[in-house]
Design an enzyme around this catalytic site. Structure first.
Site, PDB file in Angstrom:
ATOM      1  CE  LYS A 103      -7.173   7.910  -1.396  1.00 33.52           C
ATOM      2  NZ  LYS A 103      -6.451   8.970  -2.109  1.00 33.52           N
ATOM      3  CE  LYS A 143      -1.879  10.469  -6.913  1.00 35.62           C
ATOM      4  NZ  LYS A 143      -2.805   9.335  -6.685  1.00 35.62           N
ATOM      5  CB  THR A 169       2.638   6.709   1.055  1.00 34.61           C
ATOM      6  OG1 THR A 169       1.295   6.576   1.507  1.00 34.61           O
ATOM      7  CG2 THR A 169       3.560   5.975   2.011  1.00 34.61           C
ATOM      8  NE  ARG A 205      -4.735  16.797  -4.063  1.00 33.38           N
ATOM      9  CZ  ARG A 205      -5.430  15.780  -4.528  1.00 33.38           C
ATOM     10  NH1 ARG A 205      -6.632  15.984  -5.043  1.00 33.38           N
ATOM     11  NH2 ARG A 205      -4.954  14.567  -4.467  1.00 33.38           N
ATOM     12  CG  PHE A 254      -7.655  10.512  -8.731  1.00 33.64           C
ATOM     13  CD1 PHE A 254      -7.794   9.457  -7.848  1.00 33.64           C
ATOM     14  CD2 PHE A 254      -8.517  11.581  -8.622  1.00 33.64           C
ATOM     15  CE1 PHE A 254      -8.795   9.460  -6.883  1.00 33.64           C
ATOM     16  CE2 PHE A 254      -9.516  11.596  -7.658  1.00 33.64           C
ATOM     17  CZ  PHE A 254      -9.644  10.531  -6.791  1.00 33.64           C
ATOM     18  CD1 TRP A 273       2.577   2.340   4.463  1.00 34.80           C
ATOM     19  CD2 TRP A 273       3.482   0.335   4.892  1.00 34.80           C
ATOM     20  NE1 TRP A 273       1.678   1.629   5.223  1.00 34.80           N
ATOM     21  CE2 TRP A 273       2.213   0.400   5.503  1.00 34.80           C
ATOM     22  CE3 TRP A 273       4.237  -0.839   5.030  1.00 34.80           C
ATOM     23  CZ2 TRP A 273       1.676  -0.656   6.223  1.00 34.80           C
ATOM     24  CZ3 TRP A 273       3.701  -1.889   5.753  1.00 34.80           C
ATOM     25  CH2 TRP A 273       2.440  -1.794   6.340  1.00 34.80           C
ATOM     26  CB  ALA A 328      -7.271  14.871  -9.287  1.00 35.33           C
ATOM     27  CG  PHE A 362       1.772  -2.977  -1.348  1.00 40.70           C
ATOM     28  CD1 PHE A 362       2.239  -1.684  -1.167  1.00 40.70           C
ATOM     29  CD2 PHE A 362       0.476  -3.133  -1.819  1.00 40.70           C
ATOM     30  CE1 PHE A 362       1.454  -0.582  -1.437  1.00 40.70           C
ATOM     31  CE2 PHE A 362      -0.329  -2.036  -2.100  1.00 40.70           C
ATOM     32  CZ  PHE A 362       0.158  -0.757  -1.908  1.00 40.70           C
TER      33      PHE A 362
END
Length: 986
Positions: free
Chosen positions: A495, A460, A462, A484, A722, A839, A691, A810
């Protein structure tokens, strides 16, 4: 010829006027009455017997300039004649152009126009009033009075900094530097002697405050032809204005500028040349001066004429203007008798220059206001050269040099005094920006949410960065990303940061991930200070009498005993309307001093910003000094603190203070809530709540500031943590209620990888290589997993907001898989579905997404909340469980029911709900993928974040302190001792 004398109350200011003999009565003279404070008296004199002093004349000229209706010009013409006679000018030589009346007319028009423009500007911003500062070295009350009167008439404030006449260069520069940094002052002029001017002094001025146009920056812009972007010398402009208004055609005229230096000489030459004049410059000691004077049509005196220069060198009929600094500063004696034309004309130059300086101030403010209105940013985007294969995130971050934050701030319309810089690439924005732009229309408000993610995250952040890159750099639209602040929990846990990734990330990523300007640490300190205050207060109440406790709480300081503001607020809450500490009864003292906290009801926990499972339950107070007072407590992750939630939901400092003060930390033994306002209010700075265990959105203030900065046609893209069932639902029901902002579009992020997991694929575990089902084409798994995507689209539609699905592609995703997801998303009701490649190639890979978002945002919003906050707490929880999660019903534990009853009784039943639930499933069970059905949602506990403004149910076994995995991310982070940087595989 009758003559009238007006006597002024000011020292040395007797004023003599003589008028034509046609004015025989005082009635014919009434148009001048407003000029003088006293009655006029007849004075039988002829013009040749008048004895004018320069001070008298200047005061009279000031009065005429400010108050006389110049259509009544007969008196003034005679006044000019008297002045010339007094200076010794023969009448036959008074053949120069009549420059006095035009100068006054022009100056008065300029002041009136400036007043009107300023009035319009202040109508849009009543609190704003420009301030002009004048640094004056020496006594010059005349020009000080002129500047003050003109500024007052135009509607400006003016401040004089008076220095001794012999002030050194460094002393003058010190005053200049102070004014440069004073945001209350908008213009600066120097009134110092000619000999005091130096390049060092002149260029100490900030160009944007240099209303006299003396700095190299302003001169350079003038020479380049950018006069509309700079300040031009008011004295030089006054000379041009006077000549032109008097009917002098400057084209082809020979202009001689004598004795001028620096900026005045350069500006005069530049302005005359643009009028087609042939300009010569000379100093008084130049051997060829006499021949140059003979050739000149117009002579400009830039400094006082030496006595040895005879009047005969100037040809009869030549226009002579004296604009020397000494004259304009009021220091001209009678050292130049016989130089024809200099007296009255120079008076006009001085007054008109003062008026033009005021105009420069007003023009600057008008330009400043215009720049604050919506406009396309003059943003110069950094060049991006993507590599293939895509390097690691940290390598990409370090390969790009971030733009200096002060330059970036200027490009997007922030003022220098509206940012506080932290290093080269970070800054905080002052809240004064909201007041400045309060009348600016907001931009479009875009929320990025997601489907139920895998433990690896689906991108999200990204997508948020990639979308904004596309909008700004490729579609030339003002746009802002509001994210955030990352917690150390995921950064060093699973992560590994929240800066985005690949060529769509926030840089420098080390600084972004490692607490930016330290706000989370400040929240941690404030939270734990409050926790310490709670336990300390219980200890002191257990070990002291009522009187001793009261005397310590309201102590005598320097013989004075009084309540603090916080204590006065507590008295008001208790219904005690007294302000004298000695006036309270024993019962009132006891009620005031004893909070009587029930330890079993304490809900305020200590926090730290690191995952640590062994702090989920602790015992505190085991030291001997705590006198046997111990209790069970726990630690939460710092970003779950209510202080963080308050920060994220507040819309002003006043609102933040009120929210902090009403945070409930426990109940007393009578069941009444105990708030931070009863203990004292901690203070802190900025935002990043989780979240799953908080409301999961960046701050309201960040969004509001960004919406003003981008303007009506711009976009602000913010992210909800999330899945849409958690972060998005809380964004709408909690954040939008608090902010009053209405979203335009939801961008729902999905990945083929996550959809395959929801379609029945094998489990995905952080740190474990993906199974072949995720790296090879499998259309059936994708199709089966799209049920989760469809459900999340439906959740967004409950709120009436259009959904654009962003498929974060991806490198292992196939074309068939991508097309299938987009097709099924549109069938499920998405406005559009777009594959994204940010990306691997940056913003260029999200242009299609940006265009889809713009199209969706153009549709009229039908936004609505999911529930009415007036519903009982249980019904609001049930509505979320059934409509959002798909549960059949909810099940409350006895503890949860007890808490709900208590909060309702205490008056908190009308708050929105912030569910603390696993982010890995729509249900309360992390392993239930897809769209779980036929389940009852268990509510194990309910907490109240009264300051933040929501009720906080805990679903199932949800913990507010995460634990570290077997192999945390900090294994891949090290300190590079060669570059003194943190390096790692974020």
């Amino acid at each position: 010829m009758p003559c009238y004398r007006a006597s002024s109350s000011r020292p040395c200011a007797d004023i003599l006027f003589c008028f034509p003999s046609s004015l025989h009565s005082e009635n014919e003279f009434t148009f001048l009455l407003p000029l003088f404070p006293r009655r006029f008296m007849m004075w039988p004199m002829t013009p040749r017997t008048l004895q004018f002093t320069l001070s008298s004349l200047r005061t009279s000229r000031l009065g005429l300039f400010r108050s006389l209706d110049f259509k009544q010009c007969t008196a003034e013409l005679i006044l000019r004649g008297c002045y010339q006679a007094e200076l010794g000018y023969p009448r036959q030589m008074c053949s120069t152009p009549s420059l006095l009346t035009p100068g006054c007319d022009v100056g008065r028009d300029i002041i009136q126009n400036s007043k009107e423009v300023l009035s319009l500007l202040q109508g849009k911003n009543p609190a704003f009033k420009p301030v002009l500062a004048i640094i004056q070295a020496g006594d010059d009350n005349l020009m000080q009075e002129v500047n003050q009167n003109l500024a007052e008439e135009a509607g400006l404030n003016i401040t004089h900094i008076c220095l001794p006449a012999d002030s050194s260069e460094d002393e003058i520069i010190d005053e200049i530097l102070k004014i440069n940094e004073d945001t209350r002052i908008h213009g600066l002029a120097l009134q110092i002697s000619e000999t005091s001017f130096s390049n060092k002094i002149l260029n100490a001025l900030k160009p944007e405050k240099d209303v006299d146009g003396v700095t190299d920056v302003n001169l350079g812009k003038l020479v380049r032809g950018d006069a509309h972007e700079c300040f031009v010398s008011p004295v030089a402009r006054a000379v041009i204005e006077l000549l032109e208004k008097s009917g002098v055609n400057l084209d082809g005229k020979k202009i001689l500028v004598i004795g001028a230096h620096g900026s005045l000489e350069a500006t005069l030459q530049c302005l005359f040349q643009r009028k087609g004049s042939m300009t010569m410059s000379s100093q008084w000691k130049t051997p060829q001066l006499q021949s140059k004077l003979h050739e000149a049509d117009i002579v400009i005196l830039g400094s006082p004429k030496p006595e040895e220069i005879p009047l005969s060198w100037i040809q009869p009929g030549t226009t002579v203007l004296n604009c020397s600094h000494d004259f304009l500063s009021g220091k001209l004696g009678c050292s130049s008798p016989g130089v024809h034309g200099t007296g009255p004309i120079a008076e006009d130059v001085s007054l008109l220059a003062a008026a033009l300086r005021i105009q420069n101030m007003v023009s600057s403010r008008r330009r400043w206001f215009r720049e604050q209105q919506y406009r396309r940013w003059r943003l110069h985007c950094l060049k991006l050269q993507p590599l293939s294969p895509v390097p690691s995130d940290i390598e990409i971050s370090r390969a790009q040099t971030p733009k200096a934050v002060d330059i970036l701030a200027k490009e997007i319309g922030l003022l220098a005094d509206e940012i506080e810089i932290y290093g080269k690439s970070k800054a905080k924005v002052r809240l004064s920006l909201l007041e400045r732009l309060k009348d600016q229309a907001d931009g479009k408000y875009v929320l990025v949410a997601g489907i139920t993610p895998t433990p690896l995250g689906e991108g999200k952040s990204t997508v948020t960065i990639g979308l904004v890159q596309a909008l700004t750099a490729h579609l030339n639209v003002n746009s802002f990303a509001c994210l955030r602040q990352p917690s150390q929990g995921p950064t060093f846990g699973v992560k590994g940061g929240a800066a985005g990734g690949g060529y769509a990330q926030v840089i420098p990523m080390e600084e972004f991930n490692l607490h930016l300007t330290g706000d989370i640490h400040a929240i941690t300190a404030a939270n734990n200070l409050l926790a310490a205050a709670i336990d300390t207060r219980i200890l002191h109440e257990n070990t002291q009498t009522d009187k001793a406790l009261y005397n310590r709480l309201v102590a005598s300081v320097n013989g004075v005993r009084e309540f603090s503001k916080i204590q006065l607020a507590r008295l008001k809450k208790l219904g005690i309307n007294k302000t004298d500490p000695s006036a309270l009864t024993e019962e009132e003292m006891r009620k005031f001093a004893r909070l009587d906290i029930d330890p079993s009801t304490i809900t305020w926990q200590r926090v730290m910003d690191t995952n640590d499972r062994f702090l989920r339950k602790i015992t505190i107070g085991q030291g001997n000094t705590e006198k046997g007072f111990s209790r069970q407590a726990q630690f939460d992750i710092a970003v779950a603190s209510e202080v963080m939630a308050v920060l994220a939901l507040t819309d002003s400092l006043t609102d933040m203070k009120e929210r902090l003060g009403r945070m409930v930390v426990a109940s007393d033994r009578n069941g009444q809530p105990v708030t931070t306002g009863d203990l004292g209010t901690p203070v802190f700075v900025h935002a990043g709540p989780f979240a799953n265990i908080a409301h999961g959105n960046s701050s309201v203030l960040a969004d509001k500031i960004a919406l003003k900065l981008v303007g009506e046609e711009g976009y602000v893209v913010t992210e909800a943590g999330f899945g849409a069932d958690i972060g998005m639902e809380k964004f709408f029901n909690i954040k939008c209620r608090a902010s009053g902002l209405v979203p335009s579009v939801v961008v729902l992020v999905a990945t083929v990888r996550a959809l395959k997991m929801h379609g029945g694929g094998p489990s995905v575990t952080a740190g474990v290589p993906l199974k072949k089902e995720y790296t090879e084409e499998n259309l059936q798994l994708v199709a089966d997993g799209c049920c989760n995507l469809e459900k999340q689209i439906q959740i967004a539609q409950l709120f009436g907001v259009p959904v654009v699905v962003a498929l974060n592609v991806f490198r292992t995703d196939t074309r068939a898989e991508i097309d299938l997801v987009c097709e099924l998303a549109k069938r499920a009701g998405a406005f559009n579905a777009v594959p994204c490649y940010h990306w691997s190639i940056g913003g260029k890979g999200s242009v299609d997404l940006a265009q889809a978002v713009r199209e969706a945002a153009s549709k009229k919003s039908r936004f609505q909340f999911l529930y009415d906050v007036q519903l009982p707490i249980v019904e609001k929880i049930r509505t979320i469980a059934q409509a959002v999660y798909g549960a059949e019903d909810i099940e409350l534990s006895p503890e949860a029911q007890s808490k709900i009853d208590r909060y309702t009784e205490q008056g908190f039943g009308n708050l929105p709900i912030c569910m603390a639930k696993t982010h890995l499933s729509l249900s309360h069970q992390p392993d239930k993928k897809g769209v779980p059905k036929d389940f009852v949602l268990p509510i194990s506990d309910v907490r109240a974040s009264i300051g933040a403004g929501f009720i906080y149910p805990l679903v199932g076994t949800m913990s507010t302190m995460p634990g570290l995995p077997t192999r945390p991310c900090f294994y891949d982070i090290d300190l590079d001792t060669e570059t003194e940087q943190v390096k790692g595989l974020f």
